[in-house]
Design an enzyme around this catalytic site. Structure first.
Site, PDB file in Angstrom:
ATOM      1  N   ARG A  36       0.864  -1.076   0.030  1.00 45.45           N
ATOM      2  CA  ARG A  36      -0.043  -0.001   0.048  1.00 45.45           C
ATOM      3  C   ARG A  36       0.949   1.294   0.011  1.00 45.45           C
ATOM      4  O   ARG A  36       0.169   2.386  -0.412  1.00 45.45           O
ATOM      5  CB  ARG A  36      -0.988   0.065   1.109  1.00 45.45           C
ATOM      6  CG  ARG A  36      -1.895  -1.066   1.149  1.00 45.45           C
ATOM      7  CD  ARG A  36      -2.550  -1.261   0.043  1.00 45.45           C
ATOM      8  NE  ARG A  36      -2.827  -2.702  -0.187  1.00 45.45           N
ATOM      9  CZ  ARG A  36      -3.467  -3.387  -1.093  1.00 45.45           C
ATOM     10  NH1 ARG A  36      -3.960  -2.576  -2.085  1.00 45.45           N
ATOM     11  NH2 ARG A  36      -3.425  -4.670  -1.107  1.00 45.45           N
ATOM     12  N   GLN A 104      -0.215 -13.560   4.971  1.00 45.96           N
ATOM     13  CA  GLN A 104      -0.550 -13.166   3.643  1.00 45.96           C
ATOM     14  C   GLN A 104       0.701 -13.183   3.063  1.00 45.96           C
ATOM     15  O   GLN A 104       0.860 -12.718   1.639  1.00 45.96           O
ATOM     16  CB  GLN A 104      -1.312 -11.832   3.483  1.00 45.96           C
ATOM     17  CG  GLN A 104      -2.771 -11.956   4.206  1.00 45.96           C
ATOM     18  CD  GLN A 104      -3.473 -10.513   4.168  1.00 45.96           C
ATOM     19  OE1 GLN A 104      -3.975 -10.128   3.151  1.00 45.96           O
ATOM     20  NE2 GLN A 104      -3.494  -9.917   5.370  1.00 45.96           N
ATOM     21  N   ASP A 107       7.265 -14.462   2.216  1.00 51.48           N
ATOM     22  CA  ASP A 107       8.560 -14.536   2.433  1.00 51.48           C
ATOM     23  C   ASP A 107       9.456 -15.474   3.548  1.00 51.48           C
ATOM     24  O   ASP A 107      10.406 -15.468   3.757  1.00 51.48           O
ATOM     25  CB  ASP A 107       8.992 -12.968   3.073  1.00 51.48           C
ATOM     26  CG  ASP A 107       8.118 -12.457   4.151  1.00 51.48           C
ATOM     27  OD1 ASP A 107       7.808 -13.628   5.031  1.00 51.48           O
ATOM     28  OD2 ASP A 107       7.829 -11.186   4.389  1.00 51.48           O
ATOM     29  N   HIS A 122      -1.099 -16.797   0.812  1.00 58.70           N
ATOM     30  CA  HIS A 122      -0.772 -16.468  -0.405  1.00 58.70           C
ATOM     31  C   HIS A 122       0.461 -17.235  -1.091  1.00 58.70           C
ATOM     32  O   HIS A 122       1.216 -16.766  -1.974  1.00 58.70           O
ATOM     33  CB  HIS A 122      -0.733 -15.101  -0.427  1.00 58.70           C
ATOM     34  CG  HIS A 122      -2.052 -14.240  -0.123  1.00 58.70           C
ATOM     35  ND1 HIS A 122      -2.007 -12.825   0.087  1.00 58.70           N
ATOM     36  CD2 HIS A 122      -3.085 -14.710  -0.441  1.00 58.70           C
ATOM     37  CE1 HIS A 122      -3.301 -12.471   0.138  1.00 58.70           C
ATOM     38  NE2 HIS A 122      -4.002 -13.596   0.024  1.00 58.70           N
ATOM     39  N   CYS A 133       3.203 -30.403 -15.077  1.00 55.58           N
ATOM     40  CA  CYS A 133       3.555 -31.737 -14.230  1.00 55.58           C
ATOM     41  C   CYS A 133       3.662 -31.284 -12.847  1.00 55.58           C
ATOM     42  O   CYS A 133       3.885 -32.280 -12.265  1.00 55.58           O
ATOM     43  CB  CYS A 133       4.826 -32.262 -14.917  1.00 55.58           C
ATOM     44  SG  CYS A 133       6.325 -31.470 -14.432  1.00 55.58           S
ATOM     45  N   CYS A 153       9.347 -30.737 -18.499  1.00 56.96           N
ATOM     46  CA  CYS A 153       8.508 -30.540 -19.653  1.00 56.96           C
ATOM     47  C   CYS A 153       8.824 -29.180 -20.483  1.00 56.96           C
ATOM     48  O   CYS A 153       8.124 -28.955 -21.179  1.00 56.96           O
ATOM     49  CB  CYS A 153       7.223 -30.846 -19.307  1.00 56.96           C
ATOM     50  SG  CYS A 153       6.475 -30.006 -17.948  1.00 56.96           S
ATOM     51  N   ASN A 214      -1.633  -1.994  13.693  1.00 52.16           N
ATOM     52  CA  ASN A 214      -1.467  -1.318  12.349  1.00 52.16           C
ATOM     53  C   ASN A 214      -1.269   0.055  12.248  1.00 52.16           C
ATOM     54  O   ASN A 214      -1.932   0.709  13.235  1.00 52.16           O
ATOM     55  CB  ASN A 214      -2.591  -1.710  11.343  1.00 52.16           C
ATOM     56  CG  ASN A 214      -2.319  -1.720  10.093  1.00 52.16           C
ATOM     57  OD1 ASN A 214      -1.471  -2.766   9.718  1.00 52.16           O
ATOM     58  ND2 ASN A 214      -2.905  -0.848   9.106  1.00 52.16           N
ATOM     59  N   ILE A 232       4.583  -2.382  14.956  1.00 52.13           N
ATOM     60  CA  ILE A 232       4.446  -3.639  15.488  1.00 52.13           C
ATOM     61  C   ILE A 232       5.815  -3.972  16.273  1.00 52.13           C
ATOM     62  O   ILE A 232       5.531  -4.328  17.464  1.00 52.13           O
ATOM     63  CB  ILE A 232       4.464  -4.550  14.236  1.00 52.13           C
ATOM     64  CG1 ILE A 232       3.123  -4.621  13.465  1.00 52.13           C
ATOM     65  CG2 ILE A 232       4.803  -6.389  14.798  1.00 52.13           C
ATOM     66  CD1 ILE A 232       3.291  -5.586  12.296  1.00 52.13           C
TER      67      ILE A 232
HETATM   68  P1  NAD Z   1      -0.475  -4.064   2.458  1.00 48.80           P
HETATM   69  O1  NAD Z   1       0.554  -3.532   1.736  1.00 48.80           O
HETATM   70  O2  NAD Z   1      -1.738  -3.853   1.742  1.00 48.80           O
HETATM   71  O3  NAD Z   1      -0.617  -3.157   3.835  1.00 48.80           O
HETATM   72  C1  NAD Z   1       0.473  -3.214   4.998  1.00 48.80           C
HETATM   73  C2  NAD Z   1      -0.174  -2.299   6.212  1.00 48.80           C
HETATM   74  O4  NAD Z   1       0.650  -2.514   7.161  1.00 48.80           O
HETATM   75  C3  NAD Z   1      -0.464  -0.931   5.884  1.00 48.80           C
HETATM   76  O5  NAD Z   1      -1.729  -0.622   6.483  1.00 48.80           O
HETATM   77  C4  NAD Z   1       0.453  -0.334   6.717  1.00 48.80           C
HETATM   78  O6  NAD Z   1       0.067   0.929   7.075  1.00 48.80           O
HETATM   79  C5  NAD Z   1       0.977  -1.297   7.958  1.00 48.80           C
HETATM   80  N1  NAD Z   1       2.474  -1.348   8.387  1.00 48.80           N
HETATM   81  C6  NAD Z   1       3.571  -1.413   7.658  1.00 48.80           C
HETATM   82  N2  NAD Z   1       4.427  -1.372   8.122  1.00 48.80           N
HETATM   83  C7  NAD Z   1       4.247  -1.463   9.605  1.00 48.80           C
HETATM   84  C8  NAD Z   1       4.717  -1.640  10.926  1.00 48.80           C
HETATM   85  N3  NAD Z   1       6.155  -1.879  10.846  1.00 48.80           N
HETATM   86  N4  NAD Z   1       3.901  -1.618  11.958  1.00 48.80           N
HETATM   87  C9  NAD Z   1       2.542  -1.691  11.839  1.00 48.80           C
HETATM   88  N5  NAD Z   1       1.976  -1.475  10.443  1.00 48.80           N
HETATM   89  C10 NAD Z   1       2.630  -1.657   9.571  1.00 48.80           C
HETATM   90  O7  NAD Z   1      -0.239  -5.419   2.896  1.00 48.80           O
HETATM   91  P2  NAD Z   1      -1.282  -6.906   2.932  1.00 48.80           P
HETATM   92  O8  NAD Z   1      -2.730  -6.417   3.494  1.00 48.80           O
HETATM   93  O9  NAD Z   1      -0.654  -7.764   3.520  1.00 48.80           O
HETATM   94  O10 NAD Z   1      -1.662  -6.953   1.575  1.00 48.80           O
HETATM   95  C11 NAD Z   1      -0.715  -7.036   0.534  1.00 48.80           C
HETATM   96  C12 NAD Z   1      -0.613  -8.196  -0.283  1.00 48.80           C
HETATM   97  O11 NAD Z   1       0.812  -8.193  -1.053  1.00 48.80           O
HETATM   98  C13 NAD Z   1      -0.507  -9.554   0.358  1.00 48.80           C
HETATM   99  O12 NAD Z   1      -1.332 -10.362  -0.517  1.00 48.80           O
HETATM  100  C14 NAD Z   1       0.775 -10.024   0.442  1.00 48.80           C
HETATM  101  O13 NAD Z   1       0.931 -11.401  -0.054  1.00 48.80           O
HETATM  102  C15 NAD Z   1       1.631  -9.369  -0.771  1.00 48.80           C
HETATM  103  N6  NAD Z   1       3.054  -8.879  -0.030  1.00 48.80           N
HETATM  104  C16 NAD Z   1       3.607  -9.647   0.455  1.00 48.80           C
HETATM  105  C17 NAD Z   1       4.862  -9.138   1.158  1.00 48.80           C
HETATM  106  C18 NAD Z   1       5.842  -9.948   1.827  1.00 48.80           C
HETATM  107  O14 NAD Z   1       5.674 -11.168   1.784  1.00 48.80           O
HETATM  108  N7  NAD Z   1       6.530  -9.534   2.893  1.00 48.80           N
HETATM  109  C19 NAD Z   1       5.517  -7.924   0.768  1.00 48.80           C
HETATM  110  C20 NAD Z   1       4.650  -6.766  -0.026  1.00 48.80           C
HETATM  111  C21 NAD Z   1       3.155  -7.449  -0.604  1.00 48.80           C
END
Ligand code: NAD
Length: 242
Positions: A36, A104, A107, A122, A133, A153, A214, A232
């Site tokens: 985001r 979600q 990593d 995810h 395959c 393949c 959050n 966090i």
């Molecule tokens: P998102 O990016 O939509 O939202 C992240 C939220 O976390 C935001 O609202 C932000 O304000 C908050 N945030 C960021 N850092 C923070 C912190 N240190 N402490 C508290 N809040 C914090 O993430 P989402 O809802 O997981 O959706 C994004 C999609 O993208 C998911 O499906 C995910 O699979 C994928 N994604 C994954 C990774 C990863 O694996 N690390 C990275 C980027 C995107």
């Protein structure tokens, strides 16, 4: 803030079965950017959701893989380390709580921190599979082939990540776990991605205690008994009394 921390500490103490639902915000303190915070368009007038999609993979696998590598910085993935948030959840488990992590994130950092029950809703960046395959290939192979194809393949491999436009195979297990929990704790998710963002709503309706940590408000905020608008790491540190 300290009143909220005390309340969350109490909620954690009272709960035996805890489900943590985590999003990209969980890993920003490990150096992995969330979605985001990235600006709307990726490239060629396409959004991130259009690029990281099953349609794009099928239409133009070469361009898909190039963008996918950049977006998720997959070359660096082995360098990232779990942070205090990941460790906090692993420690709850060590303290004897029954913890299930629904993440979600793709990593692999929850498992690396030592959490034993992790559902990667995810999928995972650490492998890619052949759509024909099903043979799985490790990340190392993917890193050495700009357009990775199956060893057997020769079809173009698909990352073992649930792309936009694909079903979430573990979603029923995730809802079941959340509905049976004493506490659902959501950490670092904008709760924009469906169907995962419906988990807190259903849990709240079923009488499960719900809490959110959050940085920013989400459009599911009304589903939470407690909301902590903060980081966090700092919240977990305060909870541990550090
Ligand atoms: P998102 O990016 O939509 O939202 C992240 C939220 O976390 C935001 O609202 C932000 O304000 C908050 N945030 C960021 N850092 C923070 C912190 N240190 N402490 C508290 N809040 C914090 O993430 P989402 O809802 O997981 O959706 C994004 C999609 O993208 C998911 O499906 C995910 O699979 C994928 N994604 C994954 C990774 C990863 O694996 N690390 C990275 C980027 C995107």
């Amino acid at each position: 803030m300290s009143e909220q921390i005390n309340r969350l500490r109490q909620m954690l103490e009272q709960a035996e079965t805890i489900v943590a639902l985590t999003g990209a915000g969980m890993s920003t303190e490990s150096g992995i950017p969330d979605f985001r915070s990235a600006n709307g368009l990726w490239s060629r007038g396409m959004s991130l959701a259009e690029v990281v999609s099953i349609d794009y993979f099928r239409r133009d696998p070469e361009a898909f893989w190039q963008a996918f590598r950049e977006i998720f910085r997959i070359k660096l993935i082995g360098d990232y380390r779990p942070n205090e948030g990941h460790q906090f959840l692993a420690e709850l488990e060590q303290q004897g709580k029954r913890v299930t992590v629904l993440t979600q994130n793709i990593d692999g950092l929850h498992a690396r921190a030592g959490s034993g029950r992790v559902l990667e809703l995810h999928g995972s960046l650490l492998t890619a599979s052949c759509p024909s395959c099903d043979t799985t290939h490790a990340l190392d192979y993917v890193l050495h082939h700009p357009l990775p194809v199956c060893r057997l393949c020769h079809d173009v491999l698909k990352p073992d990540v649930v792309l936009y436009g694909e079903a979430v195979p573990l979603i029923e297990l995730a809802f079941d776990a959340a509905l049976q929990a004493d506490l659902l704790l959501v950490m670092g998710s904008s709760l924009e991605v469906s169907p995962v963002n419906l988990i807190p709503l259903e849990a709240a309706q079923a009488g499960v205690a719900t809490a959110l940590i959050n940085y920013t408000p989400t459009r599911m905020d009304h589903a939470f008994d407690l909301r902590i608008l903060g980081g966090i790491g700092e919240t977990c540190r305060a909870l541990s009394g550090a």
